[in-house]
Design an enzyme around this catalytic site. Structure first.
Site, short mmCIF file in Angstrom:
data_model
loop_
_atom_site.label_atom_id
_atom_site.label_comp_id
_atom_site.label_asym_id
_atom_site.label_seq_id
_atom_site.Cartn_x
_atom_site.Cartn_y
_atom_site.Cartn_z
N LYS A 109 57.08 -45.87 -32.20
CA LYS A 109 57.86 -46.76 -31.33
C LYS A 109 56.86 -46.66 -29.82
O LYS A 109 56.70 -47.76 -29.31
CB LYS A 109 59.13 -46.26 -30.89
CG LYS A 109 59.93 -47.21 -29.77
CD LYS A 109 59.75 -48.55 -30.20
CE LYS A 109 60.21 -49.37 -28.93
NZ LYS A 109 61.53 -49.52 -28.49
N CYS A 135 60.44 -50.14 -21.22
CA CYS A 135 59.49 -49.88 -22.39
C CYS A 135 58.02 -49.65 -22.21
O CYS A 135 57.55 -48.82 -22.02
CB CYS A 135 59.69 -50.63 -23.81
SG CYS A 135 61.49 -50.45 -24.65
#
Length: 425
Positions: A204, A258
């Site tokens: 991720k 993110c």
């Protein structure tokens, strides 16, 4: 399928996830330490903006499949979806993850599954969660199962992508992975790929870092294009016709929870090896200053006395209300350092959170000497330049997202300036 799920953290990921499971017939209890958010959800009100969430939340509560409070409850599965921000020194703040894990310990029972959805540095499950879960007295891997399954959704399309996107599941052992895969099969139509927890954590972070490095490349190209008089947007469009090239788009910076955060996890992990990653972060973090300098120089060249600059867009991306790590905030700070008269307007952010923010269209555009577009909301793309022309004092628009029609705005009498295209400067 689990009889009951407890979701810890009811933000941009946790609440849609809780609602999604409830809409698929699973009993869900959501908890969050934010009392205001909990009260709003209990009253079927949203504290975040997401397409389709209002209807899905109402259905979940009306079906009596979703309850919320400020404390966890016993369940078969615990999903932790809390923030994992960075500190000012760019190191990971994992206290939210640790405290969330700590909070469920009194409620965990034999046979339960604990899933971390938050995007975290590699080894977080092992080094942060495990020491807390051991306090349950249960044997990890045989009596208590643990995995990491990070979300891969984009704000504005969360429900669509929760279903259609492939998903990574990283268990601490095969049984943990199997149980997690079975759970997400409740609604996931994409492929679920099983691996170990640390690999899932790295995957991720890698995905978001790839995008950050690519954007940094685009931003460097934009600066070069500015110097040599090339329109970088046209150049990137043409380069991307190559079958193995996919250059991202430049902009005033990189924001969100993110892409602007996760690369620092890898830098912290091994700064000596993460040199390209570190440089990319510095490049993207430098774009707000570059943008502010560009806007200031355009106004200075026009020799406008006491110019008023209107910033359009505070969210970190188009058509959402999320200001987390938004480069717009840094652009505003740099503009204020230049002692410019700045007004900020974002139709998606209803609550006034900044001293120079307005919710009034008239106040935003009225008597402005330049409009600086920082977020490509549809409402900005669809602005009628002829209507705006009657509101502003000076017809100047600076487009850092290449999101408006230059021809239409120039036809309405505006001077149009674009990031990465110095031809008209």
């Amino acid at each position: 399928m689990a009889q009951k799920i407890c979701v810890v953290g009811l933000g941009y990921i946790g609440l849609p996830t809780a609602v999604m499971f409830a809409n698929h017939g699973v009993r869900v209890h959501g908890m969050d330490i934010n009392e205001k958010a909990v009260n709003m959800i209990q009253n079927k009100q949203l504290h975040i903006e997401e397409n389709g969430l209002q209807e899905k939340l109402e259905q979940a509560i009306d079906d009596k499949l979703l309850t919320v409070s400020t404390s966890p409850e016993k369940a078969d599965v615990f999903i932790i979806a809390v923030p994992s921000p960075i500190r000012e020194d760019k190191t990971a703040n994992l206290e939210y993850v640790r405290k969330a894990t700590e909070s469920i310990v009194p409620f965990v029972e034999k046979g339960n599954l604990v899933i971390l959805e938050s995007t975290v540095p590699p080894k977080t499950v092992e080094n942060i969660m495990m020491p807390e879960l051991i306090k349950t007295g249960l044997e990890i891997g045989t009596e208590l199962f643990v995995s990491h399954s990070p979300e891969r959704v984009i704000p504005g399309k969360v429900f669509e992508e929760l279903v259609s996107n492939d998903r990574i599941v990283g268990g601490i052992n095969e049984e943990s992975s199997r149980m997690t895969t079975e759970l997400y099969r409740t609604f996931v139509k994409g492929t679920i790929h099983e691996t170990d927890a640390t690999t899932a954590e790295l995957v991720k972070v890698m995905e978001n870092t790839y995008r950050d490095v690519n954007i940094a490349f685009a931003n460097e190209l934009a600066k070069i294009a500015d110097k040599i008089g090339v329109n970088i947007w046209e150049a990137i469009r043409l380069a991307n016709f190559h079958p193995r090239v996919n250059i991202h788009m430049p902009g005033p910076g990189v924001g969100g929870h993110c892409i602007a955060v996760d690369p620092w996890f890898l830098v912290e992990l091994n700064p000596e090896l993460a040199k390209i990653i570190h440089l990319s972060r510095e490049t993207n973090d430098g774009m707000p200053q570059y943008t502010a300098d560009m806007a200031a120089s355009i106004l200075q060249a026009k020799q406008i006395k006491s110019p008023k600059l209107t910033v359009l867009g505070l969210a970190f991306k188009g058509n959402i209300d999320d200001m987390r790590e938004s480069p717009s905030l840094d652009v505003l700070r740099h503009l204020e350092e230049k002692t410019l008269d700045v007004t900020a307007y974002d139709p998606h952010i209803k609550e006034i959170q900044l001293k120079n923010q307005t919710a009034s269209v008239e106040e935003a555009y009225g008597h402005a000497d330049a409009l600086l577009i920082l977020t490509d909301h549809n409402v900005f793309k669809e602005m009628d330049p002829n209507e705006i022309a009657g509101m502003v004092r000076t017809k100047i628009v600076i487009d850092t997202k290449n999101c408006i029609s230059r021809d239409k705005w120039e036809a309405a009498g505006f001077e149009v300036y674009t990031l990465g295209d110095s031809k008209n400067r």
